[in-house]
Write a protein that holds these residues in place. Structure first.
Motif, PDB file in Angstrom:
ATOM      1  N   GLY A  14      -8.452   5.772  13.948  1.00 33.53           N
ATOM      2  CA  GLY A  14      -8.647   6.678  12.823  1.00 33.53           C
ATOM      3  C   GLY A  14      -8.653   5.963  11.484  1.00 33.53           C
ATOM      4  N   PRO A  15      -8.774   6.715  10.403  1.00 33.69           N
ATOM      5  CA  PRO A  15      -8.768   6.120   9.064  1.00 33.69           C
ATOM      6  C   PRO A  15      -7.390   5.583   8.695  1.00 33.69           C
ATOM      7  N   LEU A  16      -7.341   4.809   7.617  1.00 35.55           N
ATOM      8  CA  LEU A  16      -6.069   4.329   7.116  1.00 35.55           C
ATOM      9  C   LEU A  16      -5.146   5.507   6.818  1.00 35.55           C
ATOM     10  N   PRO A  17      -3.853   5.362   7.078  1.00 36.48           N
ATOM     11  CA  PRO A  17      -2.925   6.445   6.734  1.00 36.48           C
ATOM     12  C   PRO A  17      -2.884   6.669   5.235  1.00 36.48           C
ATOM     13  N   LYS A  18      -2.692   7.918   4.842  1.00 40.04           N
ATOM     14  CA  LYS A  18      -2.572   8.262   3.428  1.00 40.04           C
ATOM     15  C   LYS A  18      -1.158   7.947   2.948  1.00 40.04           C
ATOM     16  N   THR A  19      -1.062   7.297   1.802  1.00 34.64           N
ATOM     17  CA  THR A  19       0.241   6.985   1.224  1.00 34.64           C
ATOM     18  C   THR A  19       0.570   7.975   0.120  1.00 34.64           C
ATOM     19  N   PRO A  64      -1.962  -1.251  -2.553  1.00 32.74           N
ATOM     20  CA  PRO A  64      -2.780  -0.359  -3.374  1.00 32.74           C
ATOM     21  C   PRO A  64      -1.949   0.749  -4.007  1.00 32.74           C
ATOM     22  N   GLU A  65      -2.528   1.398  -4.987  1.00 36.03           N
ATOM     23  CA  GLU A  65      -1.896   2.587  -5.555  1.00 36.03           C
ATOM     24  C   GLU A  65      -1.835   3.683  -4.492  1.00 36.03           C
ATOM     25  N   ALA A  66      -0.938   4.617  -4.696  1.00 35.24           N
ATOM     26  CA  ALA A  66      -0.770   5.701  -3.725  1.00 35.24           C
ATOM     27  C   ALA A  66      -2.013   6.586  -3.680  1.00 35.24           C
ATOM     28  N   ASP A  67      -2.287   7.095  -2.500  1.00 40.45           N
ATOM     29  CA  ASP A  67      -3.384   8.058  -2.348  1.00 40.45           C
ATOM     30  C   ASP A  67      -2.993   9.428  -2.872  1.00 40.45           C
ATOM     31  N   ILE A  68      -1.700   9.760  -2.743  1.00 40.04           N
ATOM     32  CA  ILE A  68      -1.203  11.086  -3.101  1.00 40.04           C
ATOM     33  C   ILE A  68      -0.032  10.939  -4.055  1.00 40.04           C
ATOM     34  N   LEU A  69      -0.057  11.662  -5.152  1.00 36.08           N
ATOM     35  CA  LEU A  69       1.084  11.762  -6.056  1.00 36.08           C
ATOM     36  C   LEU A  69       1.609  13.188  -5.951  1.00 36.08           C
TER      37      LEU A  69
END
Length: 232
Positions: free
Chosen positions: A88-93, A133-138
């Protein structure tokens, strides 16, 4: 520990990296998605535990941004890109905006400052640092993040949060609340009065709530209420 919850103790400061299975049927490859909380180091050890459990990371969330809670992120993302965690895709951080500077371009400087304030050498961070990387979700107070409701509990850091699965009665508290103790407030972003209010909020929750802290053993709100009653 409850079914669907596992942990790996990682790093020099013995951080609990929690693994929390999502309530979903396993995919075609037989693996079940999960949330990885606070991968504080030893990415290979975390990956090995996931493989043993038959889980893969869909999300990687942080209760706060201190180095001992995210030092394994780069290795986990690199491992995923190599196909170690499924196709699957990279996990969301995800992290709170108040601690977002611990990820991304200025993260190394933030971690060096924090380590210096803790009385350690920034060379320790330099030796272990891998760019992230910066977070995907804030996420903020009341937001939904995976299976959790986010509780903003500043005090240990400005962006400290707890992850609460109300249906399951499970609370991941990071360094805000431990078994018989609570987090320090003498590092950048720390504030005792904010932490005191955050602790009062947590201790007012349902007594049977299971507490999964950032360090040490698990506990319950009822147990911690009896320990801290009248002291906060």
């Amino acid at each position: 520990m409850e079914k669907g919850i596992d942990s790996v103790v990682v790093g020099d400061i013995q951080t609990n990296c929690w693994l929390y299975a999502l309530d979903e049927v396993a995919g075609a490859d037989g693996r079940r998605p999960c949330v990885v909380i606070d991968p504080g180091g030893e990415a290979e050890l975390i990956a090995s535990r996931l493989k043993k459990l038959g889980w893969y990371a869909r999300y990687i969330f942080f209760t706060h941004g201190h180095f001992d809670h995210l030092a394994g992120l780069a290795g986990l993302l690199a491992g995923h890109e190599k196909g170690l965690f499924g196709d699957g895709p990279l996990p969301k951080t995800g992290i709170h905006p108040g601690d977002a500077h611990y990820l991304g371009k200025i993260a190394l400087s933030a971690h060096r400052d924090s380590m210096t304030a803790a009385g350690g050498s920034p060379a320790y961070v330099d030796a272990l640092w891998e760019p992230v990387p910066e977070a995907d979700i804030l996420f903020g107070e009341g937001d939904t993040a995976g299976p959790f409701t986010v509780l903003h509990v500043p005090g240990h850091t400005a962006g400290s949060v707890c992850f609460y699965d109300e249906k399951a009665g499970v609370l991941f508290t990071g360094d805000t609340l431990f078994q018989g103790d609570y987090g320090r407030t003498d590092l950048p972003g720390g504030n005792w009065e904010q932490l005191r209010l955050s602790l009062k909020r947590l201790l007012s929750m349902k007594g049977e709530t299971i507490v999964c802290p950032g360090h040490g053993g698990g506990t319950t709100i009822k147990e911690e209420r009896s320990v801290h009653n009248g002291t906060i």
